[in-house]
Write an enzyme that holds these catalytic residues in place. Structure first.
Site, mmCIF file in Angstrom:
data_model
loop_
_atom_site.group_PDB
_atom_site.id
_atom_site.type_symbol
_atom_site.label_atom_id
_atom_site.label_comp_id
_atom_site.label_asym_id
_atom_site.label_seq_id
_atom_site.Cartn_x
_atom_site.Cartn_y
_atom_site.Cartn_z
ATOM 1 N N GLU A 326 0.738 -1.271 0.016
ATOM 2 C CA GLU A 326 -0.149 0.123 -0.039
ATOM 3 C C GLU A 326 0.670 1.252 0.039
ATOM 4 O O GLU A 326 0.568 2.295 -0.458
ATOM 5 C CB GLU A 326 -1.001 -0.066 1.316
ATOM 6 N N HIS A 424 4.695 7.005 9.483
ATOM 7 C CA HIS A 424 5.701 6.911 8.543
ATOM 8 C C HIS A 424 7.205 7.437 9.509
ATOM 9 O O HIS A 424 8.187 7.673 8.703
ATOM 10 C CB HIS A 424 5.713 7.914 7.216
#
Length: 457
Positions: A326, A424
């Protein structure tokens, strides 16, 4: 007359009996999730024993094997791996960056290469910096003021937006397209302010793209922490001639084979109708991907376990899908939809968890008005668990390729205020996931799946 009155009485009580049955089933789901949890242990292994799971990496392969083994242990009707080719990008050695105010006088700042970026030359790059607030500023500056410089994108996430995903969407274009656009004006590199609402020293990774730009024209791109961005911006105001140094050794390799991990319980009445629940198994490499999206994967696995444990036999086929890639390609979601269409499978519902393992608040729904009204009518069943938001909105990137006809797409919506502190970044780690919040999310997902399976026409 008595028989007629009794019949009317039974008809009137019918919905109450049905609601009581639903209340009991949902209560059993939450009790099992909170008293007999498995997801937190699964997440601990994914996070601490495997770690970050960048597509194409050894860790991603280990995660595929581990999650398949766990699904095999649940006694599902079928468990299999679905092959998919994924990009293989490697970060290389840790990045180095500093601000130089005069020869020999430097200040180090935290940076990380953006996913898909090219490397700098072996000796790095050093150049003056031009600060912009967005892609549109490049055209205003023109090639004369950009060429030979490092472009510094410094538009922050908009802090007064309560929905943090809106704030993220409002500035992520500079990360994704910043290098491609700056390269057109002759820039030698780009630095992008991390997508983060708080000030800290963690640079946040994420995907970027060069579009169809020739390889020879591609320039390196890196994220800088929010504290680093504030420092750089302040120093530029004092001295516009300061220089920035960046060195990174990342590299893009040929695509490699990986897998979506899939398990299913066959439907007892309508097995040809498929309901999907899932998250993405890959993550960025700086942390261990606990919130993004290890949490969503183990919650999705828990949905099947919770329904089995509470004795519910789904009418439709219930399928868990742990999607690969993804983060930097969406190959897993696209492959799953491609295979489903090739097999002429009928998907009626898909639910994704990809917003962290924080306290659940409700669902985003992509559906028609009648479907929305049906799901919204279940709100009283969720309110005892403080689930109260049922709104139309983006469901999830991995299930979006399934969108067609009357399929209902849903995304679990946890409280998002802390999500982008970790998104992230190197602090997306297991210790930042609360077991109770994680399991509440799994129970909330399982409850929605139960109700959709029972009542969706």
């Amino acid at each position: 007359m008595r028989k007629l009155i009794f019949l009317v009485f039974l008809i009137a009580l019918g919905p109450v009996f049905g609601q009581n049955k639903d209340e009991k089933q949902i209560r059993a789901i939450y009790d099992t999730a909170l008293l007999d949890a498995k997801g937190y242990d699964w997440l601990e292994y994914l996070s601490n024993q495997i770690g970050g799971r960048l597509s194409g990496s050894l860790n991603a392969e280990m995660a595929v094997n581990y999650t398949k083994k766990q699904l095999d242990s649940l006694g599902l009707d079928n468990v299999w791996l679905q092959p998919v080719m994924v990009p293989k990008w490697v970060r290389g050695t840790p990045e180095i960056a500093y601000i130089e105010t005069s020869p020999g006088k430097t200040t180090n700042v935290p940076v990380c290469a953006l996913g898909g970026s090219v490397a700098t030359p072996a000796t790095g790059i050093k150049a003056q910096v031009v600060e912009v607030q967005g892609l549109e500023d490049l055209e205003k500056l023109g090639r004369e003021k950009v060429e030979g410089k490092i472009v510094f994108y410094n538009r922050p996430m908009q802090a007064n937006l309560i929905q943090t995903f809106e704030a993220y969407g409002g500035c992520v274009d500079q990360r994704y397209s910043g290098a491609m656009e700056a390269g057109k004006y002759g820039a030698v590199g780009v630095i992008v302010r991390s997508m983060n609402l708080r000030l800290d020293d963690y640079p946040h990774a994420g995907a970027m793209s060069y579009g169809d730009m020739p390889e020879s024209q591609r320039i390196p791109a890196a994220a800088i922490s929010t504290n680093g961005a504030e420092l750089l911006s302040g120093m530029l105001k004092l001295n516009p001639d300061i220089r920035f140094y960046l060195k990174q050794t990342c590299r893009q390799y040929e695509d490699v084979k990986s897998y979506n991990v899939i398990g299913e319980i066959k439907g007892s009445e309508r097995p040809d109708e498929i309901m999907v629940v899932g998250g993405h198994l890959d993550s960025w490499d700086l942390g261990d991907g606990a919130h993004d999206d290890g949490a969503g994967c183990v919650q999705s696995m828990e949905v099947l376990r919770l329904l089995k444990k509470t004795g519910y036999k789904p009418k439709r086929t219930l399928r868990v899908v742990l999607f690969m890639n993804e983060e930097n390609g969406l190959r897993g979601g696209n492959k799953y939809a491609e295979v489903a269409r090739a097999k002429n499978e009928k998907h009626v519902f898909a639910l994704e968890s990809d917003a962290g393992g924080f306290t659940p608040r409700g669902f985003n729904l992509e559906c028609n008005d009648s479907q929305y009204n049906l799901i919204n009518s279940w709100k009283p069943l969720f309110e005892p668990y403080l689930i109260h938001l049922f709104r139309k909105g983006h469901s999830g990137a991995d299930i979006r390729p399934l969108k067609e006809n009357d399929i209902v797409l849903a995304g679990l919506m946890p409280d998002s205020q802390r999500y982008f502190d970790h998104h992230h970044a190197a602090n997306d780690t297991f210790e930042h996931v609360n077991k109770r919040e994680l399991q509440l999310g799994a129970a909330t997902m399982a409850s929605l799946v139960y109700l959709v399976d029972k009542y969706l026409k």
